[in-house]
Design an enzyme around this catalytic site. Structure first.
Site, mmCIF file in Angstrom:
data_model
loop_
_atom_site.group_PDB
_atom_site.id
_atom_site.type_symbol
_atom_site.label_atom_id
_atom_site.label_comp_id
_atom_site.label_asym_id
_atom_site.label_seq_id
_atom_site.Cartn_x
_atom_site.Cartn_y
_atom_site.Cartn_z
ATOM 1 N N ARG A 61 41.208 48.954 34.486
ATOM 2 C CA ARG A 61 42.007 47.776 35.266
ATOM 3 C C ARG A 61 41.296 47.449 36.408
ATOM 4 O O ARG A 61 41.509 46.141 36.752
ATOM 5 C CB ARG A 61 43.448 47.867 35.287
ATOM 6 C CG ARG A 61 44.206 47.920 33.928
ATOM 7 C CD ARG A 61 45.810 48.035 34.302
ATOM 8 N NE ARG A 61 45.721 49.417 34.927
ATOM 9 C CZ ARG A 61 46.312 50.618 34.335
ATOM 10 N NH1 ARG A 61 46.301 50.586 33.045
ATOM 11 N NH2 ARG A 61 46.469 51.678 34.918
ATOM 12 N N GLU A 98 47.364 65.471 39.387
ATOM 13 C CA GLU A 98 48.739 66.363 39.453
ATOM 14 C C GLU A 98 48.466 67.696 38.667
ATOM 15 O O GLU A 98 48.750 68.788 39.422
ATOM 16 C CB GLU A 98 49.693 65.376 38.999
ATOM 17 C CG GLU A 98 50.977 65.997 39.488
ATOM 18 C CD GLU A 98 52.165 65.049 38.970
ATOM 19 O OE1 GLU A 98 51.964 64.112 38.527
ATOM 20 O OE2 GLU A 98 53.541 65.526 39.006
HETATM 21 P P1 AMP Z 1 45.800 57.318 42.107
HETATM 22 O O1 AMP Z 1 44.596 57.878 41.969
HETATM 23 O O2 AMP Z 1 47.147 58.215 42.475
HETATM 24 O O3 AMP Z 1 45.670 56.582 43.498
HETATM 25 O O4 AMP Z 1 45.993 56.475 40.777
HETATM 26 C C1 AMP Z 1 45.460 55.039 40.813
HETATM 27 C C2 AMP Z 1 45.006 54.906 39.436
HETATM 28 O O5 AMP Z 1 46.322 55.044 38.559
HETATM 29 C C3 AMP Z 1 44.942 53.255 39.178
HETATM 30 O O6 AMP Z 1 43.832 53.263 38.224
HETATM 31 C C4 AMP Z 1 46.141 52.919 38.497
HETATM 32 O O7 AMP Z 1 45.995 51.895 37.711
HETATM 33 C C5 AMP Z 1 46.912 54.078 38.002
HETATM 34 N N1 AMP Z 1 48.350 54.201 38.398
HETATM 35 C C6 AMP Z 1 48.906 55.114 39.121
HETATM 36 N N2 AMP Z 1 50.390 54.932 39.297
HETATM 37 C C7 AMP Z 1 50.604 53.453 38.633
HETATM 38 C C8 AMP Z 1 51.687 52.999 38.530
HETATM 39 N N3 AMP Z 1 53.003 53.352 39.086
HETATM 40 N N4 AMP Z 1 51.508 51.691 37.860
HETATM 41 C C9 AMP Z 1 50.623 51.406 37.309
HETATM 42 N N5 AMP Z 1 49.227 52.168 37.411
HETATM 43 C C10 AMP Z 1 49.208 53.173 38.164
#
Ligand code: AMP
Length: 175
Positions: A61, A98
């Site tokens: 995305r 995780e």
């Molecule tokens: P992080 O590495 O935990 O910051 O996760 C970011 C990635 O996971 C991004 O590419 C987001 O598109 C996806 N992502 C994580 N949590 C969500 C959420 N609640 N809604 C949509 N996309 C999420």
């Protein structure tokens, strides 16, 4: 209505996706409103302190508004993908999830040394993915000039992982 209010009104919450307890922020309704998409790109550009040498988008995305923003600025767009998807020689970075770990990569010639790069993704959650992309930029000898996200989930404190690279972090909307 402000850009922030327009985005919040349009994004859709999907409870318990992809697993129980997660509220997924579905950005796909944004793509029905092309005026709003243009305003999002302009919103990112207005918040930039200087014009970057490239924008890097994180699969998948992060490709959407990352590419539109790079196109409007007239700067290169670089794809960061999960391991095994890019056809040419790559450089890689591993990061923790995780459960387990993941690898992202980009083409080894995608960035020139010393370039100032903005890292873009749709959403900042824990910051692990964006931080890995920052390490990839630095591994290539380039500099992280900023991070741009449409959505920031403040309660997960993802910014704390990114400030070692730069304080220039934009989230058009926060929850
Ligand atoms: P992080 O590495 O935990 O910051 O996760 C970011 C990635 O996971 C991004 O590419 C987001 O598109 C996806 N992502 C994580 N949590 C969500 C959420 N609640 N809604 C949509 N996309 C999420």
């Amino acid at each position: 209505m402000s850009l922030e209010a327009e985005i919040k009104k349009t994004i859709r919450d999907i409870p318990d996706f992809p697993k129980p307890g997660i509220v997924f922020k579905d950005i796909t309704p944004l793509f029905y409103d092309q005026k709003l998409c243009t305003d999002i790109v302009d919103g990112f550009i207005q918040k930039m302190k200087t014009r970057p040498d490239a924008i890097l988008g994180i699969e998948s995305r992060g490709f959407l508004f990352g590419f539109l923003t790079a196109n409007k600025l007239g700067v290169p767009f670089v794809l960061v993908r999960k391991a095994g998807k890019l056809p040419y020689k790559t450089i890689k970075v591993d990061y923790d999830l995780e459960y387990g770990s993941a690898t992202i990569e980009m083409h080894e010639d995608a960035l020139k040394r010393g370039w100032n790069v903005i890292i873009h993704d749709d959403l900042l959650a824990t910051g692990g993915t964006a931080e890995a992309a920052a390490r990839l930029v630095e591994k290539a000898g380039a500099k992280v000039a900023g991070f741009d996200f449409i959505v920031g989930l403040e309660f997960l404190n993802g910014k704390s992982k990114l400030v070692n690279h730069t304080n220039n972090i934009t989230c058009l909307v926060q929850y």
